[in-house]
Design an enzyme around this catalytic site. Sequence first.
Site, PDB file in Angstrom:
ATOM      1  N   ASP A  92       0.930  -1.202   0.115  1.00 52.59           N
ATOM      2  CA  ASP A  92       0.031  -0.005   0.040  1.00 52.59           C
ATOM      3  C   ASP A  92       0.891   1.471  -0.054  1.00 52.59           C
ATOM      4  OD1 ASP A  92      -2.239   1.953   0.631  1.00 52.59           O
ATOM      5  OD2 ASP A  92      -3.434   0.022   1.132  1.00 52.59           O
TER       6      ASP A  92
ATOM      7  N   HIS B 150      -3.097   3.747  -4.216  1.00 57.92           N
ATOM      8  CA  HIS B 150      -2.390   2.892  -3.092  1.00 57.92           C
ATOM      9  C   HIS B 150      -1.081   2.603  -3.362  1.00 57.92           C
ATOM     10  CE1 HIS B 150      -5.533   3.755  -0.195  1.00 57.92           C
ATOM     11  NE2 HIS B 150      -6.546   3.210  -1.145  1.00 57.92           N
TER      12      HIS B 150
ATOM     13  N   GLU C  68     -10.246   3.393  -4.416  1.00 56.99           N
ATOM     14  CA  GLU C  68      -9.739   4.620  -4.013  1.00 56.99           C
ATOM     15  C   GLU C  68      -8.355   5.514  -5.013  1.00 56.99           C
ATOM     16  OE1 GLU C  68     -10.710   5.121   0.542  1.00 56.99           O
ATOM     17  OE2 GLU C  68      -8.621   3.945   0.021  1.00 56.99           O
TER      18      GLU C  68
HETATM   19  C1  ACM Z   1     -10.948  -0.021   1.287  1.00 48.81           C
HETATM   20  O1  ACM Z   1     -11.277  -0.104   2.726  1.00 48.81           O
HETATM   21  N1  ACM Z   1     -10.170   0.948   1.042  1.00 48.81           N
HETATM   22  C2  ACM Z   1     -11.109  -1.142   0.382  1.00 48.81           C
END
Ligand code: ACM
Length: 526
Positions: free
Chosen positions: A204, A278, A342
Site C-alpha cells: 500500500d 495506493h 480509491e
Molecule cells: C478499502 O477499504 N479502501 C477497500
Amino acid sequence: MKSTIVISLAACWLATTALAAPELAIIPQPQNIERAEGVFKLTPDLVIATDKVSKDTGKFLAERLRPATGYKIKTTSRKNPDQTLPGSVIILTTENASTNLGAEGYELSVTPGAVTIYAPTQAGLFYGAQTLLQLLPPEIFSAKVVKDFNWEIPGVKISDAPRFAWRGMLLDVSRHFFTKQEVEKTLDTMALYKLNTLHWHLVDDHGWRIEIKKYPKLTSVGAWRPGVGFGFPSNSTTAYRKDGLYGGYYTQKDIREVVAYAQKLHISIVPEIEMPGHSLAALKAYPQFGSGPGPFEIPLKAGVNRGIYSPGKPETFEFLQNVLTEVFGLFPGKYIHIGGDEVPRGTWTNDVASQALMKREGLKTQNELQSWFTRRMEKFINSRGKTLIGWSEIRQGGLAPNAALMDWIGGGRDAASTGHDVVMASTKYTYFNEYQSRDKKSEPLSSGAFVPLRNAYAFEPVPASLAPEFHGRILGAQGNLWTEFIPNQKIAEYMTYPRQLALAEVVWSPKETRDYEGFLRRLKVN
Ligand code: ACM
C-alpha cells in the site's frame, strides 16, 4: 493454542459450561447437533486412529491435545474400517464418509466408547477436529499440562458443513508490519473458527512488504518509512530497524513458510498487490512507473494517496507483470487481488502518457481508463491460470470479463447478477478496525465509524435484492483489519476478537440457526 485471546475466551466458556451444562459452546454453530447419552473420556492410553490418507490430520489433532493433557498420544493407521482397537480411541476417517458433506463438511460422533470423525476430505476432518477441541473443556487450549484434570467430551452427534466457501480475514501489513510469527498466530485463530482465506494486504502507500527479486528497491526503499506515523507515539510499536526507520518485509522464504503453515490449517492465502492506486511505497522506489514527476514520498498519515501508476507507459505493465510473476510463484491459490480502490484518477489528467493512451484507445473518462488498465492486467493474470479479484471501484468503468469483485462500498449485487463472483466485505459490518463501543474515550484510537459486535453478527452476505439464481455467485465474506490505527499485535487482537467469531458464524452456520443471544451465551458465558 498459544493465543492468549483464545485462552481467555476459552476461560469464559468454562465458566458457563459449569453453570449451563446443556448448551455446547461451539462457534461457529454447527448445522445439526443431537445430544447423546454419556461422555467420552480422554485417558493417558488415548490413540488417534486414522485411515492412511488422514495420518497428518490425526497428527495435527494429537499435537493439539498433547500440551494440556500431557498424554503421549499415539497415532496409528487402521488396516480397514472395521478394525477395532483397545482402549480410548479417536477415529478420523474418510472411509464410508458421505460425499453429501461436500469439500469441507464432516460428521462427528461422541459416545462413551469412541469418538469418530468422518469426512470425505482432509479439510472436513480438520474442521471436525476443531469442533472436537471446542467440545472439550477450554483448559485443552493451555500450553502447559493441566494436572489431574477430567477430560470429558459430552455425548453428541454432529453433522456440519459451511454455508459459504470464502470465509476470510484481511490483514493489512502495510500500515503496520506484522512479523511472520504474528501472521501465523492470526492463522491459528482463524483455523479454530473455521475461516479458510487470508487476504494478505501486502502493499500500500505506507509500505511494500514482499521481497521481489527483480526489483530489490521495493523492499530496500519501499518497506521503510521515517516513523510509525499516524499520530502514534514511537514506542507504540517495535517494528524499527537499527537506524530508526519503521517497517519490515517478508523474504520470499518467509512467504513460502507462511503459505505452507496456512496450508496445514486449510487456509489459502490471497495476496493483494495494489494497483493502480495506493502505490506510493512502490513509486518511491521506482518513480519512473508513476503518473507525473513525483516525488512519491511514503506518507505518515492515512488518506494520502496521490501517487499512482501510469497506465500510459508500456514499462509500467512490464514492471507489474514481472512483479506478479514472482508473486504467482509464491502463492499457489486461484486468486490474485489487485486492489483498485480509491484511485485518485484525476492525477491522470496531468499525465501525458495516459492522456495519449486515452486518445488512442477512445477512452472518454478516467473510470474507463482504470477499466482498460484492469482488463489488460486481467488478460495477463488469466494467461497465468489465475483469477483477478478487486475492490468495488474496478466496476466503475466496466468490470473486466472474468473478474471477481470484492464489495466494500457496493456493486456486489450488480456484479453477481451479471455472472461475476463476489466476496462481501461491507464497511458497515466487517471493518473490524472501526470502534466496537460508543464510549470512544476508553477504546484504542480508531478511524471513527462504529461496528459493534451486534452488527458483525447481523451481517447477511447475500444482498436482499439479488435474484435467487445468482445467490451462488456470492462466494462468501470476510472481516477486514486495516491497520492505520493499529500499531501492534495486542491492539490487532483487541479489535479482531470477538468480532471475528461473529463473522465466522455468519459465513459458516445456516442462516436459520443464527441467534445473537445464543451466540453471546456461547461466547461469554458458555
Ligand atoms: C478499502 O477499504 N479502501 C477497500
